[in-house]
Design an enzyme around this catalytic site. Structure first.
Site, PDB file in Angstrom:
ATOM      1  N   GLY A 118      22.299  28.158  23.644  1.00  0.00           N
ATOM      2  CA  GLY A 118      21.524  29.202  24.321  1.00  0.00           C
ATOM      3  C   GLY A 118      20.542  29.798  23.316  1.00  0.00           C
ATOM      4  O   GLY A 118      20.956  30.480  22.371  1.00  0.00           O
ATOM      5  N   ALA A 119      19.280  29.493  23.504  1.00  0.00           N
ATOM      6  CA  ALA A 119      18.250  29.991  22.565  1.00  0.00           C
ATOM      7  C   ALA A 119      17.480  31.139  23.192  1.00  0.00           C
ATOM      8  O   ALA A 119      16.294  31.323  22.936  1.00  0.00           O
ATOM      9  CB  ALA A 119      17.306  28.850  22.183  1.00  0.00           C
ATOM     10  N   GLY A 120      18.155  31.917  24.036  1.00  0.00           N
ATOM     11  CA  GLY A 120      17.514  33.065  24.677  1.00  0.00           C
ATOM     12  C   GLY A 120      17.569  34.277  23.762  1.00  0.00           C
ATOM     13  O   GLY A 120      17.601  34.158  22.531  1.00  0.00           O
ATOM     14  N   VAL A 135      19.921  36.616  23.004  1.00  0.00           N
ATOM     15  CA  VAL A 135      21.042  36.796  22.070  1.00  0.00           C
ATOM     16  C   VAL A 135      21.109  35.643  21.067  1.00  0.00           C
ATOM     17  O   VAL A 135      21.280  35.861  19.855  1.00  0.00           O
ATOM     18  CB  VAL A 135      22.381  36.907  22.836  1.00  0.00           C
ATOM     19  CG1 VAL A 135      23.546  37.000  21.868  1.00  0.00           C
ATOM     20  CG2 VAL A 135      22.376  38.120  23.761  1.00  0.00           C
ATOM     21  N   GLY A 136      20.948  34.409  21.560  1.00  0.00           N
ATOM     22  CA  GLY A 136      21.065  33.237  20.676  1.00  0.00           C
ATOM     23  C   GLY A 136      20.018  33.272  19.567  1.00  0.00           C
ATOM     24  O   GLY A 136      20.339  33.084  18.384  1.00  0.00           O
ATOM     25  N   ASP A 157      19.508  24.349  23.716  1.00  0.00           N
ATOM     26  CA  ASP A 157      19.224  24.974  25.009  1.00  0.00           C
ATOM     27  C   ASP A 157      18.797  23.884  25.989  1.00  0.00           C
ATOM     28  O   ASP A 157      18.199  22.873  25.587  1.00  0.00           O
ATOM     29  CB  ASP A 157      18.094  26.011  24.863  1.00  0.00           C
ATOM     30  CG  ASP A 157      18.101  27.056  25.970  1.00  0.00           C
ATOM     31  OD1 ASP A 157      18.454  28.214  25.697  1.00  0.00           O
ATOM     32  OD2 ASP A 157      17.769  26.686  27.132  1.00  0.00           O
ATOM     33  N   ARG A 190      28.580  43.414  34.039  1.00  0.00           N
ATOM     34  CA  ARG A 190      28.817  42.101  33.427  1.00  0.00           C
ATOM     35  C   ARG A 190      29.556  41.185  34.400  1.00  0.00           C
ATOM     36  O   ARG A 190      29.362  39.979  34.421  1.00  0.00           O
ATOM     37  CB  ARG A 190      29.636  42.260  32.137  1.00  0.00           C
ATOM     38  CG  ARG A 190      28.886  43.019  31.060  1.00  0.00           C
ATOM     39  CD  ARG A 190      29.686  43.136  29.780  1.00  0.00           C
ATOM     40  NE  ARG A 190      28.948  43.888  28.774  1.00  0.00           N
ATOM     41  CZ  ARG A 190      29.054  45.208  28.593  1.00  0.00           C
ATOM     42  NH1 ARG A 190      29.870  45.915  29.343  1.00  0.00           N
ATOM     43  NH2 ARG A 190      28.353  45.808  27.659  1.00  0.00           N
ATOM     44  N   ASN A 225      27.921  32.067  35.283  1.00  0.00           N
ATOM     45  CA  ASN A 225      28.318  31.882  33.887  1.00  0.00           C
ATOM     46  C   ASN A 225      29.616  31.099  33.734  1.00  0.00           C
ATOM     47  O   ASN A 225      29.843  30.458  32.707  1.00  0.00           O
ATOM     48  CB  ASN A 225      28.378  33.236  33.171  1.00  0.00           C
ATOM     49  CG  ASN A 225      26.982  33.758  32.871  1.00  0.00           C
ATOM     50  OD1 ASN A 225      25.991  33.072  33.118  1.00  0.00           O
ATOM     51  ND2 ASN A 225      26.879  34.966  32.328  1.00  0.00           N
ATOM     52  N   ASN A 232      28.830  36.577  29.040  1.00  0.00           N
ATOM     53  CA  ASN A 232      29.567  37.584  29.831  1.00  0.00           C
ATOM     54  C   ASN A 232      29.952  37.096  31.217  1.00  0.00           C
ATOM     55  O   ASN A 232      29.264  36.227  31.757  1.00  0.00           O
ATOM     56  CB  ASN A 232      28.687  38.827  29.959  1.00  0.00           C
ATOM     57  CG  ASN A 232      28.887  39.776  28.792  1.00  0.00           C
ATOM     58  OD1 ASN A 232      30.018  40.044  28.406  1.00  0.00           O
ATOM     59  ND2 ASN A 232      27.787  40.262  28.246  1.00  0.00           N
ATOM     60  N   ASP A 246      30.835  46.797  20.550  1.00  0.00           N
ATOM     61  CA  ASP A 246      31.096  48.137  21.109  1.00  0.00           C
ATOM     62  C   ASP A 246      31.378  49.142  19.982  1.00  0.00           C
ATOM     63  O   ASP A 246      30.958  50.295  20.049  1.00  0.00           O
ATOM     64  CB  ASP A 246      32.275  48.077  22.090  1.00  0.00           C
ATOM     65  CG  ASP A 246      31.969  47.159  23.278  1.00  0.00           C
ATOM     66  OD1 ASP A 246      30.806  47.151  23.716  1.00  0.00           O
ATOM     67  OD2 ASP A 246      32.870  46.441  23.743  1.00  0.00           O
ATOM     68  N   ARG A 282      28.181  50.226  18.315  1.00  0.00           N
ATOM     69  CA  ARG A 282      27.480  51.246  19.126  1.00  0.00           C
ATOM     70  C   ARG A 282      28.133  52.613  18.911  1.00  0.00           C
ATOM     71  O   ARG A 282      27.441  53.616  18.703  1.00  0.00           O
ATOM     72  CB  ARG A 282      27.520  50.834  20.605  1.00  0.00           C
ATOM     73  CG  ARG A 282      26.596  49.649  20.878  1.00  0.00           C
ATOM     74  CD  ARG A 282      26.513  49.248  22.342  1.00  0.00           C
ATOM     75  NE  ARG A 282      25.493  48.228  22.523  1.00  0.00           N
ATOM     76  CZ  ARG A 282      25.608  47.145  23.298  1.00  0.00           C
ATOM     77  NH1 ARG A 282      26.710  46.935  23.999  1.00  0.00           N
ATOM     78  NH2 ARG A 282      24.631  46.277  23.385  1.00  0.00           N
TER      79      ARG A 282
HETATM   80  N1  APR Z   1      23.167  24.685  28.304  1.00  0.00           N
HETATM   81  C1  APR Z   1      22.395  25.214  27.320  1.00  0.00           C
HETATM   82  N2  APR Z   1      21.688  26.351  27.486  1.00  0.00           N
HETATM   83  C2  APR Z   1      21.745  26.958  28.678  1.00  0.00           C
HETATM   84  C3  APR Z   1      22.534  26.450  29.742  1.00  0.00           C
HETATM   85  C4  APR Z   1      23.266  25.267  29.515  1.00  0.00           C
HETATM   86  N3  APR Z   1      24.046  24.730  30.462  1.00  0.00           N
HETATM   87  N4  APR Z   1      22.395  27.288  30.810  1.00  0.00           N
HETATM   88  C5  APR Z   1      21.560  28.274  30.420  1.00  0.00           C
HETATM   89  N5  APR Z   1      21.156  28.070  29.154  1.00  0.00           N
HETATM   90  C6  APR Z   1      20.257  28.877  28.334  1.00  0.00           C
HETATM   91  C7  APR Z   1      19.012  29.339  29.099  1.00  0.00           C
HETATM   92  O1  APR Z   1      18.042  28.302  29.170  1.00  0.00           O
HETATM   93  C8  APR Z   1      18.552  30.520  28.246  1.00  0.00           C
HETATM   94  O2  APR Z   1      17.599  30.155  27.271  1.00  0.00           O
HETATM   95  O3  APR Z   1      20.892  30.092  27.945  1.00  0.00           O
HETATM   96  C9  APR Z   1      19.838  30.982  27.532  1.00  0.00           C
HETATM   97  C10 APR Z   1      20.248  32.394  27.889  1.00  0.00           C
HETATM   98  O4  APR Z   1      19.271  33.239  27.381  1.00  0.00           O
HETATM   99  P1  APR Z   1      18.833  34.600  28.085  1.00  0.00           P
HETATM  100  O5  APR Z   1      18.562  34.332  29.527  1.00  0.00           O
HETATM  101  O6  APR Z   1      17.784  35.225  27.245  1.00  0.00           O
HETATM  102  O7  APR Z   1      20.185  35.463  28.021  1.00  0.00           O
HETATM  103  P2  APR Z   1      20.709  36.348  26.793  1.00  0.00           P
HETATM  104  O8  APR Z   1      20.133  37.697  26.885  1.00  0.00           O
HETATM  105  O9  APR Z   1      20.571  35.596  25.535  1.00  0.00           O
HETATM  106  O10 APR Z   1      22.255  36.484  27.166  1.00  0.00           O
HETATM  107  C11 APR Z   1      23.097  35.348  27.151  1.00  0.00           C
HETATM  108  O11 APR Z   1      25.018  36.573  26.411  1.00  0.00           O
HETATM  109  O12 APR Z   1      25.381  38.840  26.076  1.00  0.00           O
HETATM  110  C12 APR Z   1      25.528  37.774  26.961  1.00  0.00           C
HETATM  111  O13 APR Z   1      25.378  38.868  29.124  1.00  0.00           O
HETATM  112  C13 APR Z   1      24.732  37.988  28.237  1.00  0.00           C
HETATM  113  O14 APR Z   1      25.809  36.234  29.456  1.00  0.00           O
HETATM  114  C14 APR Z   1      24.640  36.589  28.755  1.00  0.00           C
HETATM  115  C15 APR Z   1      24.519  35.758  27.473  1.00  0.00           C
END
Ligand code: APR
Length: 321
Positions: free
Chosen positions: A20-22, A24-25, A44, A99, A106, A131, A159, A162
């Protein structure tokens, strides 16, 4: 040529793969790189985003001075030989969501990704962030078949950080002097513990009246929501990313940190087979020990309620599989 020879002979650095390179990642990668903890692989389904964020971060290295490899991919087989895999793939919350609202989507993602982690990086430590984390880390534990010391949910330390921030702000004290702990579920039912929190060694109840402490506790319980309501279209990332780096550093440097994490508890706290945030010792064997706090009867009751909530979530998650 000389450089290439040097690089060819280098000692391998630890490797952390982040799924997951969003928000948090990528932020976890940022903190990990700035601490020079390990080479980083961002994975990702969106290959270009993983590659783009990895390249962007790598290009900060010459200025910040970190010297690690950072790559992006959509190919899970490349996580092979990871020391740590961080699971952040999944949907984040939007304003008005709990969550728990992320459960269905998820669960599917956690199932699919954990199978790949177990296949390609079976010897890694697994840090779960997705989450609702206490249920997702349980699924990841069951699906991966990893030992319980190697599967860690990142929540209680977030937590707690925070809570520490709000205490420092209230007392106009240095955050460095604030020690605080939050246990229970990563939800509105979490338990910030003022009686186990201190500033410069002085217990919090000696420093603040009950009303002020209660307000800090309430703010901590809604800490994530407070940020999400401000961001509106984005979710939290800096503090969760830092929480991941904190656990990864404790493992890789065998720091024996005491952090609140979502850990598999059985006899501990009479939990009987559930993940919940409790203080644990983290070193190069992952979760090396679970510390049992002396809780008041009120805290015990609230903790049991928190565990009951997690069990309910796990039940719902299992129905989504
Ligand atoms: N394989 C790889 N990557 C995936 C997959 C998968 N099957 N499904 C989704 N993703 C990637 C998405 O493409 C996206 O880039 O996961 C990333 C999630 O990034 P964001 O949407 O920015 O979410 P983010 O804010 O990083 O949160 C991720 O962490 O804290 C928790 O509640 C939050 O469940 C959430 C998770």
């Amino acid at each position: 040529m000389r450089l290439r020879l040097l690089r060819g002979n280098k000692m391998p650095r630890p490797k952390i793969s982040i799924i997951g390179a969003g928000g948090v990642g990528a932020t976890a990668a940022h903190w990990i790189a700035s601490k020079e903890l390990a080479d980083i692989l961002l994975v990702d389904i969106n290959e270009d985003m993983a590659k783009g964020k990895a390249l962007d971060l790598l290009e900060a290295g010459p200025v910040i001075g970190f010297d690690v490899d950072i790559n992006g991919t959509n190919d899970f087989s490349k996580i092979k030989d990871s020391d740590i895999v961080v699971l952040t793939a999944g949907m984040p919350r939007k304003p008005g969501m709990n969550r728990e609202d992320l459960m269905q989507i998820n669960t599917k993602i956690t199932e699919e990704v954990t199978e790949k982690i177990a296949k390609y990086a079976p010897d890694s430590f697994l840090i779960v962030v997705t989450n609702p984390v206490d249920a997702m880390v349980y699924l990841a534990f069951k699906i991966s078949g990893f030992k319980k010391n190697k599967v860690i949910g990142m929540a209680g330390n977030l937590d707690s950080t925070r809570f520490r921030t709000f205490i420092a702000e209230e007392l106009d004290a240095s955050v460095n002097d604030v020690n605080a702990i939050v246990i229970g579920s990563h939800s509105d039912l979490m338990l910030p513990l003022p009686g186990h929190s201190s500033v410069g060694g002085i217990l919090l109840p000696e420093l603040l009246p009950k009303g002020k402490i209660d307000a800090l506790v309430e703010r901590t319980k809604k800490g994530g929501k407070e940020v999400i309501n401000l961001l509106k279209t984005l979710s939290t990332s800096y503090a969760p990313g830092a929480g991941v780096a904190e656990i990864a550093e404790a493992i890789l440097k065998d720091k024996k940190r005491i952090l609140s994490c979502s850990a598999y508890c059985d006899k501990e706290y009479d939990v009987n087979g559930c993940f919940v945030n409790v203080p644990v010792v983290i070193g190069n064997n992952g979760i090396e020990k679970i510390i049992e706090l002396k809780l008041s009867s009120r805290e015990k009751k609230d903790f049991e309620e928190s565990v009951g909530h997690i069990r309910k979530l796990i039940g719902e998650a299992e129905k989504c599989l």
